[in-house]
Each structure stands twice: as C-alpha cells, then as structure tokens.
Design a protein around this motif. Structure first.
Motif, PDB file in Angstrom:
ATOM      1  N   LEU A 172       0.856  -1.185   0.000  1.00 59.73           N
ATOM      2  CA  LEU A 172       0.000   0.000   0.000  1.00 59.73           C
ATOM      3  C   LEU A 172       0.892   1.234   0.000  1.00 59.73           C
ATOM      4  O   LEU A 172       1.705   1.416   0.906  1.00 59.73           O
ATOM      5  CB  LEU A 172      -0.892   0.016   1.243  1.00 59.73           C
ATOM      6  CG  LEU A 172      -1.674   1.303   1.503  1.00 59.73           C
ATOM      7  CD1 LEU A 172      -2.771   1.476   0.460  1.00 59.73           C
ATOM      8  CD2 LEU A 172      -2.259   1.297   2.912  1.00 59.73           C
ATOM      9  N   ALA A 173       0.741   2.064  -1.024  1.00 63.26           N
ATOM     10  CA  ALA A 173       1.494   3.314  -1.080  1.00 63.26           C
ATOM     11  C   ALA A 173       0.538   4.477  -0.835  1.00 63.26           C
ATOM     12  O   ALA A 173      -0.463   4.630  -1.527  1.00 63.26           O
ATOM     13  CB  ALA A 173       2.186   3.479  -2.420  1.00 63.26           C
ATOM     14  N   THR A 174       0.856   5.268   0.186  1.00 60.50           N
ATOM     15  CA  THR A 174       0.138   6.506   0.466  1.00 60.50           C
ATOM     16  C   THR A 174       1.104   7.641   0.139  1.00 60.50           C
ATOM     17  O   THR A 174       2.301   7.421  -0.040  1.00 60.50           O
ATOM     18  CB  THR A 174      -0.296   6.564   1.943  1.00 60.50           C
ATOM     19  OG1 THR A 174       0.854   6.358   2.778  1.00 60.50           O
ATOM     20  CG2 THR A 174      -1.338   5.495   2.243  1.00 60.50           C
ATOM     21  N   PHE A 175       0.591   8.858   0.086  1.00 59.88           N
ATOM     22  CA  PHE A 175       1.406   9.966  -0.412  1.00 59.88           C
ATOM     23  C   PHE A 175       1.548  11.085   0.607  1.00 59.88           C
ATOM     24  O   PHE A 175       0.566  11.524   1.209  1.00 59.88           O
ATOM     25  CB  PHE A 175       0.800  10.498  -1.714  1.00 59.88           C
ATOM     26  CG  PHE A 175       0.799   9.464  -2.798  1.00 59.88           C
ATOM     27  CD1 PHE A 175       1.901   9.302  -3.617  1.00 59.88           C
ATOM     28  CD2 PHE A 175      -0.285   8.614  -2.966  1.00 59.88           C
ATOM     29  CE1 PHE A 175       1.930   8.327  -4.598  1.00 59.88           C
ATOM     30  CE2 PHE A 175      -0.270   7.627  -3.948  1.00 59.88           C
ATOM     31  CZ  PHE A 175       0.833   7.486  -4.760  1.00 59.88           C
TER      32      PHE A 175
ATOM     33  N   ARG B 159      -5.420  11.070   5.720  1.00 58.65           N
ATOM     34  CA  ARG B 159      -6.268  12.205   6.133  1.00 58.65           C
ATOM     35  C   ARG B 159      -6.015  13.413   5.218  1.00 58.65           C
ATOM     36  O   ARG B 159      -6.893  14.243   5.036  1.00 58.65           O
ATOM     37  CB  ARG B 159      -6.005  12.569   7.587  1.00 58.65           C
ATOM     38  CG  ARG B 159      -6.475  11.508   8.565  1.00 58.65           C
ATOM     39  CD  ARG B 159      -6.365  11.986  10.007  1.00 58.65           C
ATOM     40  NE  ARG B 159      -6.404  10.907  10.962  1.00 58.65           N
ATOM     41  CZ  ARG B 159      -7.475  10.216  11.321  1.00 58.65           C
ATOM     42  NH1 ARG B 159      -8.628  10.475  10.766  1.00 58.65           N
ATOM     43  NH2 ARG B 159      -7.384   9.258  12.231  1.00 58.65           N
ATOM     44  N   ASN B 160      -4.830  13.500   4.619  1.00 61.24           N
ATOM     45  CA  ASN B 160      -4.488  14.607   3.723  1.00 61.24           C
ATOM     46  C   ASN B 160      -4.705  14.283   2.250  1.00 61.24           C
ATOM     47  O   ASN B 160      -4.989  15.171   1.455  1.00 61.24           O
ATOM     48  CB  ASN B 160      -3.024  15.014   3.922  1.00 61.24           C
ATOM     49  CG  ASN B 160      -2.779  15.612   5.277  1.00 61.24           C
ATOM     50  OD1 ASN B 160      -3.536  16.455   5.723  1.00 61.24           O
ATOM     51  ND2 ASN B 160      -1.748  15.151   5.947  1.00 61.24           N
ATOM     52  N   ASN B 161      -4.525  13.020   1.876  1.00 61.28           N
ATOM     53  CA  ASN B 161      -4.606  12.630   0.468  1.00 61.28           C
ATOM     54  C   ASN B 161      -5.124  11.198   0.393  1.00 61.28           C
ATOM     55  O   ASN B 161      -4.447  10.273   0.846  1.00 61.28           O
ATOM     56  CB  ASN B 161      -3.221  12.739  -0.178  1.00 61.28           C
ATOM     57  CG  ASN B 161      -3.230  12.409  -1.647  1.00 61.28           C
ATOM     58  OD1 ASN B 161      -4.231  11.970  -2.219  1.00 61.28           O
ATOM     59  ND2 ASN B 161      -2.096  12.610  -2.292  1.00 61.28           N
ATOM     60  N   GLN B 162      -6.287  10.999  -0.176  1.00 59.01           N
ATOM     61  CA  GLN B 162      -6.915   9.679  -0.203  1.00 59.01           C
ATOM     62  C   GLN B 162      -6.476   8.817  -1.386  1.00 59.01           C
ATOM     63  O   GLN B 162      -6.880   7.667  -1.487  1.00 59.01           O
ATOM     64  CB  GLN B 162      -8.434   9.826  -0.199  1.00 59.01           C
ATOM     65  CG  GLN B 162      -8.952  10.425   1.097  1.00 59.01           C
ATOM     66  CD  GLN B 162     -10.458  10.533   1.118  1.00 59.01           C
ATOM     67  OE1 GLN B 162     -11.078  10.889   0.131  1.00 59.01           O
ATOM     68  NE2 GLN B 162     -11.038  10.214   2.249  1.00 59.01           N
ATOM     69  N   ALA B 163      -5.625   9.335  -2.236  1.00 56.53           N
ATOM     70  CA  ALA B 163      -5.120   8.550  -3.368  1.00 56.53           C
ATOM     71  C   ALA B 163      -4.123   7.515  -2.866  1.00 56.53           C
ATOM     72  O   ALA B 163      -3.293   7.800  -1.997  1.00 56.53           O
ATOM     73  CB  ALA B 163      -4.449   9.460  -4.393  1.00 56.53           C
ATOM     74  N   VAL B 164      -4.223   6.292  -3.390  1.00 51.74           N
ATOM     75  CA  VAL B 164      -3.297   5.221  -3.028  1.00 51.74           C
ATOM     76  C   VAL B 164      -2.945   4.417  -4.271  1.00 51.74           C
ATOM     77  O   VAL B 164      -3.640   4.476  -5.281  1.00 51.74           O
ATOM     78  CB  VAL B 164      -3.899   4.263  -1.964  1.00 51.74           C
ATOM     79  CG1 VAL B 164      -4.166   4.981  -0.659  1.00 51.74           C
ATOM     80  CG2 VAL B 164      -5.149   3.580  -2.471  1.00 51.74           C
ATOM     81  N   THR B 165      -1.844   3.683  -4.178  1.00 53.41           N
ATOM     82  CA  THR B 165      -1.554   2.640  -5.158  1.00 53.41           C
ATOM     83  C   THR B 165      -1.385   1.349  -4.378  1.00 53.41           C
ATOM     84  O   THR B 165      -0.972   1.351  -3.216  1.00 53.41           O
ATOM     85  CB  THR B 165      -0.295   2.920  -5.998  1.00 53.41           C
ATOM     86  OG1 THR B 165       0.850   2.972  -5.151  1.00 53.41           O
ATOM     87  CG2 THR B 165      -0.435   4.207  -6.795  1.00 53.41           C
TER      88      THR B 165
END
Length: 126
Positions: free
Chosen positions: A16-19, A54-60
């Motif tokens: 899981l990659a979060t940004f 909480r800041n950016n809901q985009a994931v890979t």
C-alpha cells in the motif's frame, strides 16, 4: 461480482502506497481483504499511513511478499478511513481470511490497544 483489483484482490500481502504532502509515496506491506468490489485494510490508528490518508486519499496497491517486495501490477485507488462499525467489520474480515494468524493478531491488538487503537481502511479501485 468481478474483482476490480486483479492480483491485488487475491494476494496475501499488498504493498500500500500513500502519499506525503509533497507527493512522494510511502509504501508499506499490509494484509488486505477483498469483499465485493472493495478492498479492506486494517492498521494502527496513529500510523503514518492513516495520517497521510487524512491529507490525500489517493493510493496505489500492488501484490507483494511479506517483506514488501513488489510482485505484480500496480492498481490505483481511493481510500476512505472507516468509522467504529466499519473498522469492526474489517477486523472480522481479517480474522476470516488469515484464520489463526489473523485471529491472534487482531485479538492481541484489541487487548493491547483497545478498539480505538486500530482502524479499517476501505479502498475503491479507480
């Protein structure tokens, strides 16, 4: 129902990659459970990935080994942090998929952290 996540939906471990706020990715191997057309992840409430979501809901997402070595196609998605009821459902899903290891881990976490110490994440494929 079709699996919109491909190999990610059936993998035992998912990268899981979060940004971060600056856009750089931070990848972590996690357990993930496919239920219908959504992927569910269970994690510690005060983890870095939760703060980043909480800041950016985009994931890979990508299938991986237990150590985080990528093993397949990358899937882009949108994550949502779940409420108490949703998080409890994710705990049940994790225990069902990962059987003894899942039960031991979830139960141990509940004893150690309490119900508010972990949270469920729901991911929708883009």
């Amino acid at each position: 129902m079709d699996n919109p996540f491909g190999g990610v939906g059936t993998a035992n471990y998912v990268l899981l990659a979060t940004f971060r706020k600056n856009g750089s990715p931070v990848a972590t191997p996690v357990w993930a459970v496919l239920d219908g057309d959504k992927l569910y992840i269970w994690t510690v409430t005060d983890s870095g990935k939760v703060k980043r979501l909480r800041n950016n809901q985009a994931v890979t997402l990508q299938p991986c080994s237990v150590t985080g070595k990528p093993r397949g196609q990358v899937v882009r998605g949108t994550a949502r942090l779940l409420d108490d009821a949703g998080s409890q459902r994710v705990r049940r899903l994790v225990k069902r998929k990962y059987v003894i290891q899942g039960w031991l881990t979830v139960t141990g976490s509940l004893v150690r952290r309490g119900k508010n110490g972990t949270i469920g994440i729901e991911v929708t494929a883009d």
